[in-house]
Enzyme design. Sequence first.
Site, short mmCIF file in Angstrom:
data_model
loop_
_atom_site.label_atom_id
_atom_site.label_comp_id
_atom_site.label_asym_id
_atom_site.label_seq_id
_atom_site.Cartn_x
_atom_site.Cartn_y
_atom_site.Cartn_z
CD GLU A 207 8.46 -22.81 -2.44
OE1 GLU A 207 9.23 -23.12 -2.26
OE2 GLU A 207 7.29 -23.48 -2.77
N GLY A 209 13.32 -19.16 -7.68
CA GLY A 209 14.13 -18.06 -8.04
C GLY A 209 13.63 -17.59 -8.60
CG ASP A 237 7.34 -5.29 -3.52
OD1 ASP A 237 6.78 -5.44 -4.65
OD2 ASP A 237 6.24 -5.40 -2.28
P1 AMP Z 1 4.41 -8.30 -1.91
O1 AMP Z 1 4.56 -9.38 -0.98
O2 AMP Z 1 5.43 -8.44 -3.01
O3 AMP Z 1 3.17 -7.91 -3.53
O4 AMP Z 1 4.22 -6.67 -1.67
C1 AMP Z 1 3.13 -6.81 -0.67
C2 AMP Z 1 3.54 -5.49 0.37
O5 AMP Z 1 1.73 -4.49 -1.16
C3 AMP Z 1 2.18 -5.03 1.03
O6 AMP Z 1 3.36 -4.31 2.16
C4 AMP Z 1 0.84 -3.93 0.36
O7 AMP Z 1 1.33 -2.67 1.50
C5 AMP Z 1 1.76 -3.16 -0.34
N1 AMP Z 1 0.32 -3.52 -1.58
C6 AMP Z 1 -1.27 -4.87 -1.59
N2 AMP Z 1 -1.88 -4.04 -2.23
C7 AMP Z 1 -1.16 -2.92 -2.84
C8 AMP Z 1 -1.85 -1.90 -3.82
N3 AMP Z 1 -3.36 -1.82 -4.11
N4 AMP Z 1 -1.45 -1.29 -4.28
C9 AMP Z 1 -0.34 -1.19 -3.70
N5 AMP Z 1 0.51 -1.30 -2.69
C10 AMP Z 1 -0.30 -2.37 -2.28
#
Ligand code: AMP
Length: 308
Positions: A207, A209, A237
Amino acid sequence: MNLLVVGSVAYDAIETPFGKTDKILGGAGTFISLSASYAGATPLTVSVVGGDFEEKYLKMLESHNVDIEGIQIKKDEKTFFWSGKYHNDMNSRDTLVTELNSLETFDPIVPESYKNAKYLMLGNLAPTVQRKVIEQMTTRPELIIMDTMNFWMDIMLDELLKTISMVDVLSINDEEARQLSGEYSLKKAAKKIHAMGPKFVIIKKGEHGALLFNDEKVFYAPALPLEEVFDPTGAGDTFAGGFAGYLAQKGDVSFENMKNAVIFGSAMASFCVEKFGTERIQNLGKEEINERVFEFVELVKFDYKPNK
Ligand code: AMP
């Protein structure tokens, strides 16, 4: 301007102080590709799902100009499943369940037509899998962007460093940058990460930036103060996808253009957190994205006049 994306396409179950979901669409590759598509890119996604993955989600991705040719469907296996619970501050979370399922033996296959993609976005996956994608490229992409997490630093640091040395941009959060570099100062951390290979280092601060470093140059993008933060899953992502998609669409990888890409990515991430999972970024219009980007511009614009 083709953009190759590799990342998980998953089912998530999320719990926040505002509610709880059953299995919904998630995965880093999903958030990245959807977000990049709003920049006008046509991302090709390399991933794997199981026989339980609903056709409607593939159709939804296609309706956003995401090329799904590289998504393998393993009929007899299950889709990667991740479940997390956020604390009251919404900044920290506990992973409750990680079922790798079809991701456990994932062997990424880059379709022939994308082996010369100019832009490559490596979503958070095992660094060995990320490297397999780089190695399949027939020409070295103009820009390779990589996301990763502390999990890989803990269990396969050597492999991670090998992959990091092959990329141009590393995107990680502040805690991970400190762990990777052993430096508390983010400026010193970025310097050490530059020395590992990447010319550009993006340090995400949730949060607060994101910072973009390129040797001595640094740019700061704030996060928009929002009234509703519902679910931060996938915000990082979505940021990376917007960043990569913007650069791919413009075909300009200068530091100056990267500043715009960081703002575009931040605007996309600000939408992502407003609803659960991908719900908000499945239904965005061009107009509201432009308005949101200009809110960022207004947030940091000022006309300072020094005293005479
Ligand atoms: P973030 O909030 O940016 O960390 O991303 C969350 C997303 O990452 C979720 O939709 C999960 O499905 C995916 N995710 C969580 N752990 C893993 C992992 N070990 N490998 C690949 N994708 C993952």
